[in-house]
Design an enzyme around this catalytic site. Sequence first.
Site, PDB file in Angstrom:
ATOM      1  N   TYR A 214       0.845  -1.205   0.000  1.00 42.28           N
ATOM      2  CA  TYR A 214       0.000   0.000   0.000  1.00 42.28           C
ATOM      3  C   TYR A 214       0.877   1.251   0.000  1.00 42.28           C
ATOM      4  CZ  TYR A 214      -3.719   3.171   1.664  1.00 42.28           C
ATOM      5  OH  TYR A 214      -4.630   4.194   1.807  1.00 42.28           O
TER       6      TYR A 214
ATOM      7  N   VAL B  45     -11.477   3.389  14.872  1.00 39.68           N
ATOM      8  CA  VAL B  45     -12.784   3.991  15.153  1.00 39.68           C
ATOM      9  C   VAL B  45     -13.891   2.955  14.945  1.00 39.68           C
ATOM     10  CG1 VAL B  45     -14.433   5.761  14.464  1.00 39.68           C
ATOM     11  CG2 VAL B  45     -12.016   6.329  14.594  1.00 39.68           C
TER      12      VAL B  45
HETATM   13  N1  LIG Z   1     -10.282   6.409   4.825  1.00 37.97           N
HETATM   14  C1  LIG Z   1      -9.094   6.878   5.136  1.00 37.97           C
HETATM   15  O1  LIG Z   1      -8.842   7.205   6.313  1.00 37.97           O
HETATM   16  C2  LIG Z   1      -8.016   7.040   4.085  1.00 37.97           C
HETATM   17  C3  LIG Z   1      -6.756   7.499   4.487  1.00 37.97           C
HETATM   18  C4  LIG Z   1      -5.760   7.648   3.539  1.00 37.97           C
HETATM   19  C5  LIG Z   1      -6.027   7.408   2.205  1.00 37.97           C
HETATM   20  N2  LIG Z   1      -7.264   6.960   1.832  1.00 37.97           N
HETATM   21  C6  LIG Z   1      -7.472   6.682   0.391  1.00 37.97           C
HETATM   22  O2  LIG Z   1      -8.755   7.093  -0.013  1.00 37.97           O
HETATM   23  C7  LIG Z   1      -9.271   6.168  -0.970  1.00 37.97           C
HETATM   24  C8  LIG Z   1     -10.641   5.684  -0.516  1.00 37.97           C
HETATM   25  O3  LIG Z   1     -10.518   5.044   0.744  1.00 37.97           O
HETATM   26  P1  LIG Z   1     -11.775   4.493   1.563  1.00 37.97           P
HETATM   27  O4  LIG Z   1     -11.490   4.657   2.986  1.00 37.97           O
HETATM   28  O5  LIG Z   1     -13.004   5.047   0.984  1.00 37.97           O
HETATM   29  O6  LIG Z   1     -11.655   2.944   1.252  1.00 37.97           O
HETATM   30  P2  LIG Z   1     -12.741   1.908   0.733  1.00 37.97           P
HETATM   31  O7  LIG Z   1     -12.108   0.563   0.770  1.00 37.97           O
HETATM   32  O8  LIG Z   1     -14.034   2.106   1.428  1.00 37.97           O
HETATM   33  O9  LIG Z   1     -12.951   2.374  -0.771  1.00 37.97           O
HETATM   34  C9  LIG Z   1     -12.115   1.978  -1.831  1.00 37.97           C
HETATM   35  C10 LIG Z   1     -13.001   1.654  -3.007  1.00 37.97           C
HETATM   36  O10 LIG Z   1     -12.203   1.280  -4.124  1.00 37.97           O
HETATM   37  C11 LIG Z   1     -12.764   0.136  -4.723  1.00 37.97           C
HETATM   38  N3  LIG Z   1     -11.685  -0.567  -5.415  1.00 37.97           N
HETATM   39  C12 LIG Z   1     -10.612  -1.187  -4.873  1.00 37.97           C
HETATM   40  N4  LIG Z   1      -9.823  -1.680  -5.840  1.00 37.97           N
HETATM   41  C13 LIG Z   1     -10.405  -1.347  -7.023  1.00 37.97           C
HETATM   42  C14 LIG Z   1     -10.066  -1.564  -8.377  1.00 37.97           C
HETATM   43  N5  LIG Z   1      -8.959  -2.245  -8.735  1.00 37.97           N
HETATM   44  N6  LIG Z   1     -10.893  -1.081  -9.335  1.00 37.97           N
HETATM   45  C15 LIG Z   1     -12.038  -0.406  -9.007  1.00 37.97           C
HETATM   46  N7  LIG Z   1     -12.405  -0.183  -7.735  1.00 37.97           N
HETATM   47  C16 LIG Z   1     -11.595  -0.630  -6.763  1.00 37.97           C
HETATM   48  C17 LIG Z   1     -13.366  -0.652  -3.582  1.00 37.97           C
HETATM   49  O11 LIG Z   1     -14.342  -1.587  -3.983  1.00 37.97           O
HETATM   50  C18 LIG Z   1     -13.944   0.478  -2.733  1.00 37.97           C
HETATM   51  O12 LIG Z   1     -15.242   0.819  -3.143  1.00 37.97           O
HETATM   52  C19 LIG Z   1      -8.250   5.048  -1.112  1.00 37.97           C
HETATM   53  O13 LIG Z   1      -7.467   5.295  -2.268  1.00 37.97           O
HETATM   54  C20 LIG Z   1      -7.409   5.199   0.123  1.00 37.97           C
HETATM   55  O14 LIG Z   1      -6.087   4.762  -0.094  1.00 37.97           O
HETATM   56  C21 LIG Z   1      -8.261   6.764   2.747  1.00 37.97           C
END
Ligand SMILES: NC(=O)c1ccc[n+]([C@@H]2O[C@H](COP(=O)([O-])OP(=O)(O)OC[C@H]3O[C@@H](n4cnc5c(N)ncnc54)[C@H](O)[C@@H]3O)[C@@H](O)[C@H]2O)c1
Length: 342
Positions: free
Chosen positions: A169, A212
């Site tokens: 990641y 959380v």
């Molecule tokens: N939530 C956080 O605290 C946080 C922190 C840092 C970065 N992020 C980044 O924000 C983004 C969203 O995170 P989130 O918390 O909503 O996670 P999440 O897992 O809820 O959402 C990720 C989404 O991407 C989809 N996905 C995964 N691989 C895929 C692919 N190959 N093709 C199409 N869809 C795909 C999943 O089905 C999911 O709907 C991510 O890129 C994550 O790295 C989130």
Amino acid sequence: MVMAYRYRKYHHILRLGLHSNMNVTRKRVMVTGGAGFLGSHLCEQLLAQGNDVLCVDNYFTGRRDNIAHMLSNPHFETMRHDICFPLYVEVDEIYNLACPASPVHYQHDPVQTTKTSLIGAINMLGLAKRVGAKVFQASTSEVYGDPTVHPQTEDYRGNVNTLGPRACYDEGKRCAETLFFDYRRQHNLPIKVVRIFNTYGPRMHPDDGRVVSNFIVQALRGEDITIYGDGSQTRAFCFVDDLIAGFLRMMATGADVTGPVNLGNPHEIPVRELAERVVSLIGAESKIVYRPLPQDDPLQRCPDISLAKRLLDWTPKVDLETGLLQTIAYFAQLLGVPARKA
Ligand SMILES: NC(=O)c1ccc[n+]([C@@H]2O[C@H](COP(=O)([O-])OP(=O)(O)OC[C@H]3O[C@@H](n4cnc5c(N)ncnc54)[C@H](O)[C@@H]3O)[C@@H](O)[C@H]2O)c1
């Protein structure tokens, strides 16, 4: 195979000229990972702003329930697609959020995680170049690894273990940033890169292993609350609505603003204190139990958001208690239990 898919329903600029106040300029905006936690909130806000929204997701961690309430909106469209495969759609803006975000999910298939970060980024950048779209990358505070400076500013280069279980990641996201900046240098592509710190709120996964959601679900079920380590490690939690407001501001900046820009809440609290707050808000009788800290788990993570304040005039507004109460209400409904124990 290049998938030819025309985002055909709407024209770039839809002008309804009957009355001057009916002139509408609609942007066509694509959100990859749109059925996930952050993506579904972003889709909602983009619709509220009057855009046509295309949600692209392979539903690896996303859920149709997250977007069910938008499906009847004529300006919302979904597409099941894995961004590791090329895609052609005519859009004006791309938010690239697709990637499993919690350790339990991204370590489940680490090779696929790296592929999604890298090949997914290449596909989205290629698409943006081809159709002349602005492209936004959801990067992460994980690019700082286990940081040696606090709080982290954007010029800190990080301390990542390239061989550890989190590297798929962390390194995937780092290389995706590199690709974004190379496309900018090589093709003058309008890019927007934000580094997201811990975010929480309704539609998090109940079993994603993040503090959380773990604490709330355990307290609602009346189970013991598990803390990894001694609980003195700190985290800073941003409520989802604040974060999405930051995304929209970032996308609206001029071409000279590329990022990376940290987005997160700089208010740090020890994990143990978070557990106690959750237990008290729910009125649960759960005990706190301690387990060994997982490998490479950072001891402290806190954003310096001076750049976001300066460039975007953005600061988080929602305090922890307000955000926790909304998140607790969501999980209580999901689990079918009362949000507050008697
Ligand atoms: N939530 C956080 O605290 C946080 C922190 C840092 C970065 N992020 C980044 O924000 C983004 C969203 O995170 P989130 O918390 O909503 O996670 P999440 O897992 O809820 O959402 C990720 C989404 O991407 C989809 N996905 C995964 N691989 C895929 C692919 N190959 N093709 C199409 N869809 C795909 C999943 O089905 C999911 O709907 C991510 O890129 C994550 O790295 C989130």
